[in-house]
Design a protein around this motif. Structure first.
Motif, PDB file in Angstrom:
ATOM      1  N   THR A  52      -5.887 -34.127   8.741  1.00  0.00           N
ATOM      2  CA  THR A  52      -7.330 -34.252   8.872  1.00  0.00           C
ATOM      3  C   THR A  52      -7.880 -34.940   7.631  1.00  0.00           C
ATOM      4  O   THR A  52      -7.144 -35.207   6.680  1.00  0.00           O
ATOM      5  N   LYS A  53      -9.148 -35.239   7.649  1.00  0.00           N
ATOM      6  CA  LYS A  53      -9.806 -35.823   6.473  1.00  0.00           C
ATOM      7  C   LYS A  53     -10.886 -34.880   5.999  1.00  0.00           C
ATOM      8  O   LYS A  53     -11.632 -34.320   6.801  1.00  0.00           O
ATOM      9  N   GLY A  54     -10.945 -34.706   4.690  1.00  0.00           N
ATOM     10  CA  GLY A  54     -11.974 -33.884   4.077  1.00  0.00           C
ATOM     11  C   GLY A  54     -12.785 -34.721   3.107  1.00  0.00           C
ATOM     12  O   GLY A  54     -12.607 -35.943   3.021  1.00  0.00           O
ATOM     13  N   SER A  55     -13.642 -34.068   2.371  1.00  0.00           N
ATOM     14  CA  SER A  55     -14.503 -34.790   1.426  1.00  0.00           C
ATOM     15  C   SER A  55     -13.701 -35.448   0.302  1.00  0.00           C
ATOM     16  O   SER A  55     -14.167 -36.408  -0.303  1.00  0.00           O
ATOM     17  N   LEU A  56     -12.470 -34.964   0.045  1.00  0.00           N
ATOM     18  CA  LEU A  56     -11.633 -35.546  -1.003  1.00  0.00           C
ATOM     19  C   LEU A  56     -10.584 -36.511  -0.458  1.00  0.00           C
ATOM     20  O   LEU A  56      -9.748 -37.002  -1.190  1.00  0.00           O
ATOM     21  N   GLY A  57     -10.607 -36.759   0.858  1.00  0.00           N
ATOM     22  CA  GLY A  57      -9.647 -37.689   1.456  1.00  0.00           C
ATOM     23  C   GLY A  57      -8.743 -37.004   2.466  1.00  0.00           C
ATOM     24  O   GLY A  57      -9.086 -35.968   3.035  1.00  0.00           O
ATOM     25  N   GLU A  58      -7.573 -37.599   2.696  1.00  0.00           N
ATOM     26  CA  GLU A  58      -6.629 -37.081   3.683  1.00  0.00           C
ATOM     27  C   GLU A  58      -6.070 -35.730   3.268  1.00  0.00           C
ATOM     28  O   GLU A  58      -5.851 -35.472   2.082  1.00  0.00           O
ATOM     29  N   TYR A  86      -3.591 -32.142  -0.403  1.00  0.00           N
ATOM     30  CA  TYR A  86      -4.594 -33.200  -0.395  1.00  0.00           C
ATOM     31  C   TYR A  86      -4.393 -34.117  -1.576  1.00  0.00           C
ATOM     32  O   TYR A  86      -3.602 -33.847  -2.444  1.00  0.00           O
TER      33      TYR A  86
END
Length: 86
Positions: A52-58, A86
């Motif tokens: 998934t992708k979050g605010s800090l990247g993959e 991450y």
């Protein structure tokens, strides 16, 4: 030269450098009593992977299941742990 921990070489590694690891939590479900003198057998497996992708990247989210059985083969506990790279 540093040596890898036992079993570390068998763990799947992401194809890209996800250098940080975060404990996403651990849940333990107790299904029966565990008493002094019981002999427990433990088996673990990877239950799921999710990219998934979050605010800090993959991110790679891994869920591991661990089953604890007593000497009679009865399941006495199940642990579910989540790791986030991450």
């Amino acid at each position: 030269r540093a040596r890898a921990a036992v079993g570390a070489s068998r763990r799947p590694q992401p194809s890209r450098p996800l250098r940080r690891i975060l404990n996403g939590g651990t849940e333990i479900e107790y299904l029966d009593d565990v008493c002094a003198g019981d002999v427990l057998t433990v088996t673990s497996h990877v239950a799921s992977y999710e990219e998934t992708k979050g605010s800090l990247g993959e991110m790679l989210i891994t869920t591991n299941k661990t089953v604890y059985r007593n000497q009679d083969g009865k399941v006495v506990a199940v642990s579910t742990g989540t790791g986030i790279r991450y």
